[in-house]
Design a protein around this motif. Structure first.
Motif, PDB file in Angstrom:
ATOM      1  N   ILE A 162       0.817  -1.226   0.000  1.00 34.24           N
ATOM      2  CA  ILE A 162       0.000   0.000   0.000  1.00 34.24           C
ATOM      3  C   ILE A 162       0.850   1.275   0.000  1.00 34.24           C
ATOM      4  N   PRO A 163       1.912   1.367   0.811  1.00 34.97           N
ATOM      5  CA  PRO A 163       2.696   2.609   0.785  1.00 34.97           C
ATOM      6  C   PRO A 163       3.361   2.897  -0.562  1.00 34.97           C
ATOM      7  N   ASN A 164       3.476   1.885  -1.418  1.00 36.44           N
ATOM      8  CA  ASN A 164       4.155   2.062  -2.698  1.00 36.44           C
ATOM      9  C   ASN A 164       3.219   2.121  -3.896  1.00 36.44           C
ATOM     10  N   LEU A 165       1.923   2.020  -3.653  1.00 37.90           N
ATOM     11  CA  LEU A 165       0.954   2.124  -4.743  1.00 37.90           C
ATOM     12  C   LEU A 165       0.662   3.594  -5.029  1.00 37.90           C
ATOM     13  N   PRO A 166       0.286   3.898  -6.275  1.00 38.90           N
ATOM     14  CA  PRO A 166      -0.165   5.266  -6.558  1.00 38.90           C
ATOM     15  C   PRO A 166      -1.381   5.579  -5.691  1.00 38.90           C
ATOM     16  N   LYS A 167      -1.434   6.762  -5.137  1.00 41.96           N
ATOM     17  CA  LYS A 167      -2.537   7.159  -4.245  1.00 41.96           C
ATOM     18  C   LYS A 167      -3.879   7.067  -4.962  1.00 41.96           C
ATOM     19  N   GLY A 168      -4.837   6.416  -4.318  1.00 43.70           N
ATOM     20  CA  GLY A 168      -6.202   6.345  -4.822  1.00 43.70           C
ATOM     21  C   GLY A 168      -6.421   5.438  -6.012  1.00 43.70           C
ATOM     22  N   ILE A 169      -5.451   4.604  -6.362  1.00 42.64           N
ATOM     23  CA  ILE A 169      -5.618   3.740  -7.531  1.00 42.64           C
ATOM     24  C   ILE A 169      -6.748   2.741  -7.292  1.00 42.64           C
ATOM     25  N   LYS A 170      -7.590   2.583  -8.302  1.00 44.33           N
ATOM     26  CA  LYS A 170      -8.727   1.673  -8.241  1.00 44.33           C
ATOM     27  C   LYS A 170      -8.295   0.290  -8.733  1.00 44.33           C
ATOM     28  N   LEU A 171      -9.022  -0.715  -8.291  1.00 41.99           N
ATOM     29  CA  LEU A 171      -8.743  -2.085  -8.718  1.00 41.99           C
ATOM     30  C   LEU A 171      -8.734  -2.178 -10.242  1.00 41.99           C
ATOM     31  N   SER A 172      -9.683  -1.523 -10.885  1.00 42.52           N
ATOM     32  CA  SER A 172      -9.788  -1.587 -12.348  1.00 42.52           C
ATOM     33  C   SER A 172      -8.637  -0.878 -13.060  1.00 42.52           C
ATOM     34  N   GLN A 173      -7.865  -0.054 -12.349  1.00 46.30           N
ATOM     35  CA  GLN A 173      -6.765   0.694 -12.960  1.00 46.30           C
ATOM     36  C   GLN A 173      -5.417  -0.008 -12.831  1.00 46.30           C
ATOM     37  N   VAL A 174      -5.378  -1.105 -12.102  1.00 45.41           N
ATOM     38  CA  VAL A 174      -4.107  -1.789 -11.874  1.00 45.41           C
ATOM     39  C   VAL A 174      -3.736  -2.587 -13.118  1.00 45.41           C
ATOM     40  N   THR A 175      -2.537  -2.324 -13.606  1.00 47.97           N
ATOM     41  CA  THR A 175      -2.026  -3.007 -14.794  1.00 47.97           C
ATOM     42  C   THR A 175      -0.665  -3.601 -14.462  1.00 47.97           C
ATOM     43  N   PRO A 176      -0.154  -4.484 -15.318  1.00 43.51           N
ATOM     44  CA  PRO A 176       1.208  -4.988 -15.088  1.00 43.51           C
ATOM     45  C   PRO A 176       2.240  -3.858 -14.994  1.00 43.51           C
ATOM     46  N   MET A 177       2.033  -2.810 -15.798  1.00 42.51           N
ATOM     47  CA  MET A 177       2.979  -1.683 -15.782  1.00 42.51           C
ATOM     48  C   MET A 177       2.938  -0.949 -14.448  1.00 42.51           C
ATOM     49  N   VAL A 178       1.751  -0.783 -13.881  1.00 46.85           N
ATOM     50  CA  VAL A 178       1.629  -0.116 -12.575  1.00 46.85           C
ATOM     51  C   VAL A 178       2.370  -0.930 -11.525  1.00 46.85           C
ATOM     52  N   LEU A 179       2.152  -2.248 -11.519  1.00 47.40           N
ATOM     53  CA  LEU A 179       2.834  -3.095 -10.533  1.00 47.40           C
ATOM     54  C   LEU A 179       4.336  -3.082 -10.747  1.00 47.40           C
ATOM     55  N   LYS A 180       4.747  -3.113 -11.996  1.00 47.59           N
ATOM     56  CA  LYS A 180       6.182  -3.086 -12.290  1.00 47.59           C
ATOM     57  C   LYS A 180       6.790  -1.771 -11.822  1.00 47.59           C
ATOM     58  N   ASP A 181       6.137  -0.674 -12.151  1.00 46.50           N
ATOM     59  CA  ASP A 181       6.673   0.644 -11.806  1.00 46.50           C
ATOM     60  C   ASP A 181       6.723   0.885 -10.300  1.00 46.50           C
ATOM     61  N   THR A 182       5.768   0.316  -9.570  1.00 48.31           N
ATOM     62  CA  THR A 182       5.715   0.594  -8.133  1.00 48.31           C
ATOM     63  C   THR A 182       6.408  -0.484  -7.316  1.00 48.31           C
ATOM     64  N   LEU A 183       5.924  -1.696  -7.408  1.00 45.86           N
ATOM     65  CA  LEU A 183       6.454  -2.740  -6.531  1.00 45.86           C
ATOM     66  C   LEU A 183       7.816  -3.265  -6.947  1.00 45.86           C
ATOM     67  N   LEU A 184       8.009  -3.452  -8.232  1.00 44.48           N
ATOM     68  CA  LEU A 184       9.324  -3.918  -8.672  1.00 44.48           C
ATOM     69  C   LEU A 184      10.381  -2.867  -8.357  1.00 44.48           C
ATOM     70  N   SER A 185      10.015  -1.607  -8.560  1.00 41.56           N
ATOM     71  CA  SER A 185      10.950  -0.523  -8.208  1.00 41.56           C
ATOM     72  C   SER A 185      11.262  -0.556  -6.717  1.00 41.56           C
ATOM     73  N   TYR A 186      10.229  -0.787  -5.903  1.00 37.35           N
ATOM     74  CA  TYR A 186      10.420  -0.872  -4.448  1.00 37.35           C
ATOM     75  C   TYR A 186      11.323  -2.048  -4.092  1.00 37.35           C
ATOM     76  N   LEU A 187      11.048  -3.216  -4.677  1.00 41.42           N
ATOM     77  CA  LEU A 187      11.831  -4.417  -4.345  1.00 41.42           C
ATOM     78  C   LEU A 187      13.275  -4.318  -4.828  1.00 41.42           C
ATOM     79  N   GLN A 188      13.500  -3.571  -5.875  1.00 40.21           N
ATOM     80  CA  GLN A 188      14.869  -3.400  -6.371  1.00 40.21           C
ATOM     81  C   GLN A 188      15.561  -2.195  -5.748  1.00 40.21           C
TER      82      GLN A 188
END
Length: 183
Positions: A121-147
C-alpha cells in the motif's frame, strides 16, 4: 459490465416498483432504485403505471447501461487487498475454509495482510482503483520498491509480497472484477 453477476429483485411499495440489485460476488445488496427514476435516467417518459414485467426490463437496461452505481471494480486496490486478507471478513477465506477446513490459517492471512499494509500500500499510486491496476503499474511501483528501498529484504519476504498480491488479483479476474490479471 457482466450483468449475470447481479441478481435483480423487483418489488412494489406504495404503487411504485423498485429494483434491488444483489452482487453475487460480494454477496450483498449493492443498490435499490425506483423504476421510475431508472426509466427517466434511461430517457423514457413515464406518464403511466409501469407493469412488473416492464420494471424488470428497465432494471436490466439500467444495469446494462451502467446507470446503476454498482461498486465492482471501482473499489480502491488497497481496500480490495486488505479486505481480501482480512481473516474476520474475507469471503474468499471463508469459502476456502468451508470447502476444506484450515486451508487458509489465521497466521497466513495475517502475514499476507501485514505484507500488504507494510510493503504494498505505501508504494501504490494514491487512490488507484482495482480496475486501474495493470502490469505496468505493478512493475513501476512494486518492482521498483523491491529493487530499490526493499532490495535488502529477505527472499522469503519478497516472495510473500508478491504472493500477497497475486492471489487477490487471480480471484478478482475469476470473479469478473477486472478484465486482465495484472500479476
Amino acid at each position: 459490465m457482466d450483468i449475470n453477476r447481479y441478481g435483480i429483485t423487483i418489488f412494489k411499495r406504495n404503487d411504485t416498483y423498485y429494483a434491488r440489485f444483489y452482487d453475487k460476488v460480494l454477496r450483498r445488496d449493492v443498490a435499490t432504485k425506483s423504476i421510475n427514476i431508472l426509466a427517466s435516467e434511461l430517457g423514457y417518459n413515464v406518464h403511466r403505471k409501469i407493469s412488473e414485467q416492464n420494471a424488470r426490463i428497465i432494471a436490466i437496461k439500467a444495469l446494462d447501461n451502467g446507470i446503476v452505481g454498482l461498486p465492482s471494480s471501482n473499489i480502491s486496490f488497497a481496500k480490495y487487498l486488505t479486505d481480501f486478507w482480512d481473516w474476520e471478513h474475507s469471503s474468499y477465506i471463508k469459502e476456502k475454509n468451508e470447502v476444506s477446513p484450515n486451508t487458509i490459517g489465521r497466521d497466513h492471512s495475517e502475514n499476507m495482510l501485514t505484507c500488504i499494509e507494510k510493503h504494498v500500500i505505501p508504494n501504490l499510486p494514491k487512490g488507484i482503483k482495482l480496475s486501474q491496476v495493470t502490469p505496468m503499474v505493478l512493475k513501476d511501483t512494486l518492482l521498483s520498491y523491491l529493487q530499490g528501498e526493499g532490495k535488502d529484504l529477505a527472499a522469503a519476504t519478497k516472495n510473500k509480497i508478491i504472493s500477497s498480491i497475486r492471489k487477490p488479483c487471480e480471484e478478482a479476474l475469476k470473479n469478473n472484477l477486472i478484465i486482465n490479471d495484472p500479476t
